[in-house]
Scaffold this motif. Structure first.
Motif, PDB file in Angstrom:
ATOM      1  N   LEU A  46      68.367  85.252 -43.137  1.00  0.00           N
ATOM      2  CA  LEU A  46      67.016  85.432 -43.828  1.00  0.00           C
ATOM      3  C   LEU A  46      67.001  83.824 -43.993  1.00  0.00           C
ATOM      4  O   LEU A  46      66.035  83.112 -44.000  1.00  0.00           O
ATOM      5  N   LEU A  47      67.747  83.085 -44.880  1.00  0.00           N
ATOM      6  CA  LEU A  47      67.600  81.932 -45.458  1.00  0.00           C
ATOM      7  C   LEU A  47      67.845  80.789 -44.412  1.00  0.00           C
ATOM      8  O   LEU A  47      67.084  79.575 -44.594  1.00  0.00           O
ATOM      9  N   LEU A  48      68.427  80.791 -43.247  1.00  0.00           N
ATOM     10  CA  LEU A  48      68.723  79.726 -42.765  1.00  0.00           C
ATOM     11  C   LEU A  48      68.250  79.847 -41.075  1.00  0.00           C
ATOM     12  O   LEU A  48      67.929  78.768 -40.576  1.00  0.00           O
ATOM     13  N   VAL A  49      67.984  81.280 -40.843  1.00  0.00           N
ATOM     14  CA  VAL A  49      68.019  81.014 -39.200  1.00  0.00           C
ATOM     15  C   VAL A  49      66.458  81.839 -38.827  1.00  0.00           C
ATOM     16  O   VAL A  49      65.647  81.313 -37.750  1.00  0.00           O
ATOM     17  N   ALA A  50      66.074  82.810 -39.241  1.00  0.00           N
ATOM     18  CA  ALA A  50      64.904  83.905 -38.894  1.00  0.00           C
ATOM     19  C   ALA A  50      63.798  82.987 -38.348  1.00  0.00           C
ATOM     20  O   ALA A  50      63.170  82.932 -37.401  1.00  0.00           O
ATOM     21  N   ILE A 103      74.059  76.819 -33.528  1.00  0.00           N
ATOM     22  CA  ILE A 103      72.686  77.282 -34.091  1.00  0.00           C
ATOM     23  C   ILE A 103      72.188  76.265 -35.110  1.00  0.00           C
ATOM     24  O   ILE A 103      71.402  75.644 -35.387  1.00  0.00           O
ATOM     25  N   LEU A 104      73.305  76.281 -36.143  1.00  0.00           N
ATOM     26  CA  LEU A 104      73.077  75.616 -37.595  1.00  0.00           C
ATOM     27  C   LEU A 104      73.069  74.229 -37.261  1.00  0.00           C
ATOM     28  O   LEU A 104      72.072  73.344 -37.576  1.00  0.00           O
ATOM     29  N   TYR A 105      74.052  73.473 -36.184  1.00  0.00           N
ATOM     30  CA  TYR A 105      73.889  71.807 -36.064  1.00  0.00           C
ATOM     31  C   TYR A 105      72.602  71.769 -35.099  1.00  0.00           C
ATOM     32  O   TYR A 105      71.986  70.724 -35.526  1.00  0.00           O
ATOM     33  N   SER A 106      72.111  72.525 -34.432  1.00  0.00           N
ATOM     34  CA  SER A 106      70.993  72.447 -33.612  1.00  0.00           C
ATOM     35  C   SER A 106      69.696  72.222 -34.512  1.00  0.00           C
ATOM     36  O   SER A 106      68.897  71.539 -34.510  1.00  0.00           O
ATOM     37  N   LEU A 107      69.566  73.322 -35.234  1.00  0.00           N
ATOM     38  CA  LEU A 107      68.428  73.145 -36.239  1.00  0.00           C
ATOM     39  C   LEU A 107      68.521  72.169 -37.481  1.00  0.00           C
ATOM     40  O   LEU A 107      67.458  71.785 -37.957  1.00  0.00           O
ATOM     41  N   PHE A 108      69.684  71.604 -38.149  1.00  0.00           N
ATOM     42  CA  PHE A 108      69.851  70.969 -39.066  1.00  0.00           C
ATOM     43  C   PHE A 108      70.532  69.377 -39.107  1.00  0.00           C
ATOM     44  O   PHE A 108      70.185  68.786 -39.958  1.00  0.00           O
ATOM     45  N   TRP A 109      71.092  69.155 -37.864  1.00  0.00           N
ATOM     46  CA  TRP A 109      71.923  67.998 -37.855  1.00  0.00           C
ATOM     47  C   TRP A 109      71.115  67.298 -36.839  1.00  0.00           C
ATOM     48  O   TRP A 109      71.218  67.506 -35.512  1.00  0.00           O
ATOM     49  N   LYS A 110      70.433  66.098 -37.219  1.00  0.00           N
ATOM     50  CA  LYS A 110      69.647  65.138 -36.470  1.00  0.00           C
ATOM     51  C   LYS A 110      70.665  64.572 -35.059  1.00  0.00           C
ATOM     52  O   LYS A 110      70.291  64.495 -34.148  1.00  0.00           O
ATOM     53  N   ARG A 111      71.857  64.439 -35.749  1.00  0.00           N
ATOM     54  CA  ARG A 111      72.633  63.576 -34.571  1.00  0.00           C
ATOM     55  C   ARG A 111      73.165  64.499 -33.737  1.00  0.00           C
ATOM     56  O   ARG A 111      73.629  64.046 -32.686  1.00  0.00           O
ATOM     57  N   PHE A 112      73.228  65.669 -33.643  1.00  0.00           N
ATOM     58  CA  PHE A 112      73.711  66.784 -32.980  1.00  0.00           C
ATOM     59  C   PHE A 112      73.524  66.394 -31.341  1.00  0.00           C
ATOM     60  O   PHE A 112      72.197  66.095 -31.315  1.00  0.00           O
ATOM     61  N   ASN A 113      74.448  66.707 -30.509  1.00  0.00           N
ATOM     62  CA  ASN A 113      74.112  66.224 -28.938  1.00  0.00           C
ATOM     63  C   ASN A 113      74.678  67.226 -28.189  1.00  0.00           C
ATOM     64  O   ASN A 113      75.630  68.008 -28.517  1.00  0.00           O
ATOM     65  N   THR A 114      74.630  67.365 -26.998  1.00  0.00           N
ATOM     66  CA  THR A 114      75.036  68.188 -25.805  1.00  0.00           C
ATOM     67  C   THR A 114      76.422  68.367 -25.841  1.00  0.00           C
ATOM     68  O   THR A 114      76.875  69.495 -25.859  1.00  0.00           O
ATOM     69  N   ARG A 115      77.526  67.096 -26.094  1.00  0.00           N
ATOM     70  CA  ARG A 115      78.756  67.221 -26.014  1.00  0.00           C
ATOM     71  C   ARG A 115      79.275  68.208 -27.200  1.00  0.00           C
ATOM     72  O   ARG A 115      80.090  69.111 -26.973  1.00  0.00           O
ATOM     73  N   GLY A 116      78.498  67.924 -28.360  1.00  0.00           N
ATOM     74  CA  GLY A 116      78.673  68.640 -29.606  1.00  0.00           C
ATOM     75  C   GLY A 116      78.547  70.198 -29.274  1.00  0.00           C
ATOM     76  O   GLY A 116      79.660  70.986 -29.814  1.00  0.00           O
ATOM     77  N   VAL A 126      59.557  69.565 -36.279  1.00  0.00           N
ATOM     78  CA  VAL A 126      58.117  69.924 -36.641  1.00  0.00           C
ATOM     79  C   VAL A 126      57.770  71.303 -36.303  1.00  0.00           C
ATOM     80  O   VAL A 126      57.221  72.084 -36.995  1.00  0.00           O
ATOM     81  N   ARG A 127      58.313  71.646 -34.807  1.00  0.00           N
ATOM     82  CA  ARG A 127      57.876  72.818 -34.279  1.00  0.00           C
ATOM     83  C   ARG A 127      58.630  74.074 -35.224  1.00  0.00           C
ATOM     84  O   ARG A 127      58.128  75.084 -35.694  1.00  0.00           O
ATOM     85  N   SER A 128      60.105  73.814 -35.522  1.00  0.00           N
ATOM     86  CA  SER A 128      60.760  74.781 -36.443  1.00  0.00           C
ATOM     87  C   SER A 128      60.138  75.037 -37.730  1.00  0.00           C
ATOM     88  O   SER A 128      60.069  76.182 -38.374  1.00  0.00           O
ATOM     89  N   THR A 137      65.222  83.760 -25.896  1.00  0.00           N
ATOM     90  CA  THR A 137      66.532  83.702 -26.121  1.00  0.00           C
ATOM     91  C   THR A 137      67.131  82.793 -26.940  1.00  0.00           C
ATOM     92  O   THR A 137      66.590  81.802 -27.078  1.00  0.00           O
ATOM     93  N   MET A 138      68.301  82.844 -27.359  1.00  0.00           N
ATOM     94  CA  MET A 138      69.118  81.936 -28.246  1.00  0.00           C
ATOM     95  C   MET A 138      69.307  80.726 -27.703  1.00  0.00           C
ATOM     96  O   MET A 138      69.013  79.633 -28.351  1.00  0.00           O
ATOM     97  N   ALA A 139      69.505  80.769 -26.321  1.00  0.00           N
ATOM     98  CA  ALA A 139      69.525  79.436 -25.556  1.00  0.00           C
ATOM     99  C   ALA A 139      68.169  78.551 -25.511  1.00  0.00           C
ATOM    100  O   ALA A 139      68.288  77.305 -25.439  1.00  0.00           O
ATOM    101  N   ASP A 140      67.275  78.990 -25.896  1.00  0.00           N
ATOM    102  CA  ASP A 140      66.081  78.317 -25.808  1.00  0.00           C
ATOM    103  C   ASP A 140      65.782  77.358 -26.985  1.00  0.00           C
ATOM    104  O   ASP A 140      65.438  76.081 -26.929  1.00  0.00           O
ATOM    105  N   VAL A 141      66.828  77.565 -28.109  1.00  0.00           N
ATOM    106  CA  VAL A 141      66.694  76.870 -29.324  1.00  0.00           C
ATOM    107  C   VAL A 141      67.736  75.883 -28.979  1.00  0.00           C
ATOM    108  O   VAL A 141      67.675  74.721 -29.349  1.00  0.00           O
ATOM    109  N   LEU A 142      68.852  76.475 -28.371  1.00  0.00           N
ATOM    110  CA  LEU A 142      70.278  75.423 -28.311  1.00  0.00           C
ATOM    111  C   LEU A 142      69.971  74.383 -27.640  1.00  0.00           C
ATOM    112  O   LEU A 142      70.409  73.255 -27.603  1.00  0.00           O
ATOM    113  N   SER A 143      69.177  74.700 -26.466  1.00  0.00           N
ATOM    114  CA  SER A 143      68.888  73.662 -25.547  1.00  0.00           C
ATOM    115  C   SER A 143      67.444  72.748 -25.487  1.00  0.00           C
ATOM    116  O   SER A 143      67.332  71.926 -24.977  1.00  0.00           O
ATOM    117  N   PHE A 144      67.001  72.944 -26.764  1.00  0.00           N
ATOM    118  CA  PHE A 144      65.630  72.514 -26.819  1.00  0.00           C
ATOM    119  C   PHE A 144      65.589  71.077 -26.948  1.00  0.00           C
ATOM    120  O   PHE A 144      64.866  70.540 -26.099  1.00  0.00           O
TER     121      PHE A 144
END
Length: 544
Positions: free
Chosen positions: A102-106, A434-447, A530-532, A116-123
């Protein structure tokens, strides 16, 4: 094997003809609903996301139907009946987990993704490798969850129809798999959602009736019920913590590992995350979770009384000796309370639970294969919506066959625990990314790749070499090993659940992979942020 004081015949409880008739009526009604819903399946958005036409309330009930699986109804009631307080910890973990979702993902997931979940992870990352990794982890989680549901089907039918031999139970598991495939092929997400809504209502009403009935047997006095449960358990401390997870230092650590998996796993379950795309907005996604929390919370309060009621009225020895072992507690309690009719109704609800959940899992896995692998990886995004849906239907059949074979292998296992393994994989492979993709600016493909594959491989490896698969002692009641594989021991990992190792490791690997790579797309991160947060540019309730 006879069931003393309960079963009128060998291993069958109640009337097999009545049990199967009530189940048959349910299947016919739900198939009719699925066929009716399928008339509006015209696009990929209709097949994958139900046209994004469900309200928050409807989707919340469907989420409860998806989440309250056979493990919730059969496995947890049995775990409480045999292990008391420690069995109820499953309920607490499953419920508290929704606060993370509820608080972090929905809402963020609904705005940032499409199907799918991959739509977010690969955005904002490299599409092909990330989608492939996300699809593989999705299939792994769905497979373990499917094992649990199919195992529940086998145990339930063994009890209700008096089918002792594995061949007969395997046929029933195959029939459940075929009906599941039909739901997905005919109705897509829209038909599956309506089946889940109907099933959730029936399950909560059925559990509510048994809840009141059990309390009525004890003069609406919970203390009297608990006292009788202790007495029926031979004085075992079923009201105190530690009966299952407090025997040694290892079991205490196992409890912490299980708790981590349950609390963090829900927000990484692909079939639950996919439900957020069936509503038209992030606001409705939040409302979905709110409805789900209330319904799931009420249901888990019911399981506390049902579990202790089964211990008091049926007895742990009878439950442990039943064909489905712990999974038989709720049906045996229904038979003790209301005879053949209540048993038939409750058993039909349990079958409905299995069918609805496996249909949801199957459509999630098939969507991941068709949308993420076929279209995005193989066809590089050029496949038409019609081709994508056609591939999804084909893969649903293949997944259904694998689920049937896996269910036959896992038949007889405690399904609450099999689900806990699925949660461990979801929390390890999916949630950190999921959390890194949504909240960590520096996160990248290798991570992302290190996090997904690292968490997945670690969790699977530790499960394979854990006591769950081999090496547990022989059950004195059944004479069989408590592990999945009989007569062999190759385990070296001491814990039943790998979460305490695999979840932190996945977070560390995600961080390490990111800081050792210079890749970073600032523009795509800004667009995703902005979208999220605002929903600007998010997928609406129309086909794209």
């Amino acid at each position: 094997m006879s069931l003393p004081t309960i079963a009128p015949a060998a291993t069958e409880v109640g009337s097999p003809a009545l049990n199967i008739s009530i189940f048959g009526v349910f299947v016919l009604i739900t198939l009719a609903i699925v066929i009716r819903a399928s008339r509006n399946n015209r696009s990929a958005a209709d097949f994958y996301a139900g046209g994004r036409a469900f309200t928050g309330r409807q989707n919340g009930i469907a989420i409860a139907g998806d989440y309250l699986s056979a493990a919730s109804f059969l496995g947890i009631a049995g775990a409480i009946a045999l292990n008391g307080y420690d069995g109820f910890l499953y309920s607490i973990g499953f419920l508290v987990a929704w606060l993370v979702a509820l608080l972090l993902v929905a809402e963020l997931l609904r705005n940032a993704g499409k199907y799918t979940m991959a739509d977010v992870l690969s955005f904002r990352l490299k599409q092909r490798p990330v989608r492939m990794a996300a699809a593989i982890s999705t299939l792994a989680v769905c497979f373990f969850y499917l094992l649990a549901q199919m195992s529940g089907a086998g145990g339930l039918v063994a009890l209700l129809l008096g089918i002792d031999d594995k061949a007969g139970q395997s046929v029933v598991i195959a029939v459940v798999g075929v009906i599941m495939i039909a739901y997905v092929l005919i109705g897509g997400m829209k038909g599956t959602t309506w089946v889940q809504i109907i099933k959730a209502v029936l399950l909560i009403l059925g559990a509510g009736v048994m809840f009141l009935w059990v309390l009525g047997k004890f003069g609406l006095n919970l203390s009297s019920l608990l006292g009788d449960a202790v007495q029926a358990s031979g004085g075992k401390k079923v009201l105190d913590p530690g009966l299952q997870y407090g025997k040694t230092g290892t079991t205490k650590i196992d409890f912490i590992s299980l708790s981590l998996a349950l609390v963090l796993g829900t927000a990484g379950l692909p079939h639950v995350l996919m439900r957020f795309y069936t509503v038209p907005s992030s606001r409705e996604a939040r409302k979905s979770v709110e409805w789900a929390i209330w319904l799931i919370g009420i249901f888990y309060l019911f399981t506390l009384v049902l579990g202790y009621g089964a211990a008091a009225l049926v007895g742990p020895k009878v439950i442990a000796a039943a064909p489905g072992k712990a999974n038989s507690a709720a049906p045996l309690l229904a038979y003790e309370l209301g005879g053949e009719l209540l048993l038939g109704v409750i058993s039909a609800v349990a079958f409905a639970t299995i069918l609805a959940v496996v249909a949801g899992l199957t459509i999630t896995a098939s969507a991941s294969l068709s949308h993420d692998i076929y279209n995005s990886v193989i066809k590089e995004g050029t496949a038409s919506a019609e081709d994508e849906v056609r591939v999804a239907r084909i893969t649903a059949v293949v997944i259904g066959i694998f689920a049937i074979l896996g269910g036959i292998l896992a038949n007889g296992q405690n399904i609450a625990f099999l689900v806990a393994l699925a949660f461990a994989i979801a929390a390890s492979a999916n949630l950190p990314t999921i959390l890194y993709s949504l909240f960590w600016k520096r996160f990248n493909t290798r991570g992302a790749l290190w996090s997904i594959y690292g968490g997945l491989i670690t969790a699977l490896t530790l499960i394979v070499f854990s006591p769950v698969v081999s090496g547990k002692p022989v059950d004195p009641v059944t004479g069989k090993s408590l592990s999945m594989l009989q007569g062999t021991d190759f385990h070296w990992f001491p814990l039943d659940n790998p979460g305490i190792i695999s979840i932190p490791l996945a977070f560390v690997l995600g961080w390490l992979g990111t800081v050792t790579s210079k890749e970073f797309n600032a523009a795509k991160y800004a667009e995703m942020e902005v979208r999220s947060l605002t929903g600007h540019g998010a997928e609406k309730a129309v086909a794209h």
